[in-house]
Design a protein around this motif. Structure first.
Motif, PDB file in Angstrom:
ATOM      1  N   ASP A  18       2.919  -4.726  -9.164  1.00  0.00           N
ATOM      2  CA  ASP A  18       2.932  -4.658  -7.699  1.00  0.00           C
ATOM      3  C   ASP A  18       1.891  -3.687  -7.136  1.00  0.00           C
ATOM      4  O   ASP A  18       1.900  -3.360  -5.962  1.00  0.00           O
ATOM      5  N   GLY A  19       0.953  -3.250  -7.961  1.00  0.00           N
ATOM      6  CA  GLY A  19      -0.199  -2.499  -7.489  1.00  0.00           C
ATOM      7  C   GLY A  19      -0.035  -0.995  -7.415  1.00  0.00           C
ATOM      8  O   GLY A  19      -0.872  -0.320  -6.845  1.00  0.00           O
ATOM      9  N   GLN A  35      -0.266   3.222  -3.962  1.00  0.00           N
ATOM     10  CA  GLN A  35      -0.393   1.784  -4.128  1.00  0.00           C
ATOM     11  C   GLN A  35      -1.803   1.318  -3.799  1.00  0.00           C
ATOM     12  O   GLN A  35      -2.361   1.688  -2.761  1.00  0.00           O
ATOM     13  N   TYR A  36      -2.361   0.520  -4.701  1.00  0.00           N
ATOM     14  CA  TYR A  36      -3.656  -0.119  -4.493  1.00  0.00           C
ATOM     15  C   TYR A  36      -3.510  -1.107  -3.341  1.00  0.00           C
ATOM     16  O   TYR A  36      -2.506  -1.793  -3.210  1.00  0.00           O
ATOM     17  N   ALA A  37      -4.507  -1.189  -2.496  1.00  0.00           N
ATOM     18  CA  ALA A  37      -4.540  -2.187  -1.422  1.00  0.00           C
ATOM     19  C   ALA A  37      -5.953  -2.719  -1.312  1.00  0.00           C
ATOM     20  O   ALA A  37      -6.894  -1.938  -1.192  1.00  0.00           O
ATOM     21  N   PRO A  38      -6.125  -4.038  -1.357  1.00  0.00           N
ATOM     22  CA  PRO A  38      -7.472  -4.595  -1.220  1.00  0.00           C
ATOM     23  C   PRO A  38      -8.056  -4.271   0.156  1.00  0.00           C
ATOM     24  O   PRO A  38      -7.322  -4.061   1.117  1.00  0.00           O
ATOM     25  N   LYS A  53      -1.521 -10.576  -6.758  1.00  0.00           N
ATOM     26  CA  LYS A  53      -2.741 -10.217  -6.033  1.00  0.00           C
ATOM     27  C   LYS A  53      -3.067  -8.730  -6.121  1.00  0.00           C
ATOM     28  O   LYS A  53      -4.213  -8.343  -6.057  1.00  0.00           O
ATOM     29  N   GLN A  54      -2.065  -7.879  -6.249  1.00  0.00           N
ATOM     30  CA  GLN A  54      -2.308  -6.438  -6.334  1.00  0.00           C
ATOM     31  C   GLN A  54      -2.110  -5.908  -7.752  1.00  0.00           C
ATOM     32  O   GLN A  54      -2.213  -4.715  -7.980  1.00  0.00           O
ATOM     33  N   THR A  74      -8.277  -5.467 -10.865  1.00  0.00           N
ATOM     34  CA  THR A  74      -7.230  -6.325 -10.313  1.00  0.00           C
ATOM     35  C   THR A  74      -7.746  -7.758 -10.386  1.00  0.00           C
ATOM     36  O   THR A  74      -8.876  -7.981 -10.835  1.00  0.00           O
TER      37      THR A  74
END
Length: 87
Positions: A18-19, A35-38, A53-54, A74
């Motif tokens: 979940d990133g 948390q990673y976020a694009p 996706k994450q 990712t």
């Protein structure tokens, strides 16, 4: 946990589906979690299942630069981070 890497003699990092990225001390103490976020500027293309996706697929220490930096991979991006600032 979907990815794990030793960053330097004192830290390692883990990543999840979940990133989430977590920076740990070598003795297992959680130092930071985020948390990673694009980027919002990227196209929202269908390139993987929504749940992935994450996903952090891989983590690698930056052997070319500063010892506290690391890369994450990712489904669509490679990103460079600093474990002291989480940027």
């Amino acid at each position: 946990v979907t990815a794990l890497a030793k960053l330097n003699e004192n830290k390692f990092a883990s990543g999840t589906r979940d990133g989430y990225l977590t920076i740990w001390s070598i003795d297992g103490k959680e130092l930071k979690s985020f948390q990673y976020a694009p980027s919002k500027n990227t196209k929202d293309e269908t390139f993987s299942k929504e749940r992935n996706k994450q996903r952090i697929n891989c983590i690698a220490a930056d052997k070319f630069g500063k010892p506290d930096r690391f890369f994450t991979g990712t489904p669509k991006f490679i990103q460079l981070w600093d474990s002291n600032t989480t940027q």
